[in-house]
Design a protein around this motif. Sequence first.
Motif, mmCIF file in Angstrom:
data_model
loop_
_atom_site.group_PDB
_atom_site.id
_atom_site.type_symbol
_atom_site.label_atom_id
_atom_site.label_comp_id
_atom_site.label_asym_id
_atom_site.label_seq_id
_atom_site.Cartn_x
_atom_site.Cartn_y
_atom_site.Cartn_z
ATOM 1 N N ILE A 58 -5.159 17.442 -13.174
ATOM 2 C CA ILE A 58 -5.715 18.618 -12.499
ATOM 3 C C ILE A 58 -7.218 18.694 -12.722
ATOM 4 N N CYS A 113 -7.410 24.059 -18.890
ATOM 5 C CA CYS A 113 -5.986 23.738 -18.717
ATOM 6 C C CYS A 113 -5.281 23.629 -20.059
ATOM 7 N N ARG A 117 1.664 23.966 -12.143
ATOM 8 C CA ARG A 117 1.026 22.647 -12.110
ATOM 9 C C ARG A 117 1.480 21.859 -10.883
ATOM 10 N N TYR A 134 -4.312 27.327 -12.883
ATOM 11 C CA TYR A 134 -4.643 25.905 -12.998
ATOM 12 C C TYR A 134 -5.733 25.516 -12.002
#
Length: 223
Positions: free
Chosen positions: A5, A15, A32, A139
């Motif tokens: 990510i 994160c 996610r 996220y």
Amino acid sequence: AGRKIAQTFWGKAWCDNLERYRDFAYRLERGRSYVRSGSVIDLQVAAGKIAARVSGSSLYEVAIEIDAVARDAWRAIQRDCAGGIGSRIDLLGGKLSQPVMTRLCAAGTGLFPVPSALRFRCSCPDVASMCKHVAAAMYGVGARLDHAPELLFTLRRVSLDELLAAALGELPAGLAAARVLASDGLGALFGIELAEAAPPPRAPASKRATPKPAAPARAKPAK
């Protein structure tokens, strides 16, 4: 892009902090998956607020509020980072010493929020305290910090420049002096000889006024 990510220090640190939210582990996993599939189609970060639109079975509106860093905690961060940040570029690039990085990422006392600092809502019908759409938006912030790390400071309502000024302003004298290049150091750096500066031209001496000869005395007429 890909499975990761975030790629940079600030994005990954954000994160990693989310992974500490044990009570939301299942929702975070779903979040996610959503962000990796591109389901976060709009994400706005402002002072203390995140607004997002996340695509699922429908298009859902997400709103997240995050508390500012407490003033005492912010002063402690500035004090503990003194002398450990070289420049604005180093700070935004995450090129920091391990002690400074650890201090900024410290759970509960660093720049990253704890769960109790969050309040969120989503237009989806899920009654969970954190739905997968909220998790995806959270996220998504990590991915955004890869490209705009200064948004973390905006989000937590603290000043990046204030941290930098405090860190640079409290450098030990020897370290601060070492960052100033002398002229011979510049010559060695660029492989050139620097001519000595010519002394400033001396001002011409002021001319002395030549006294005028006295007028001859006139003889008095005889009586």
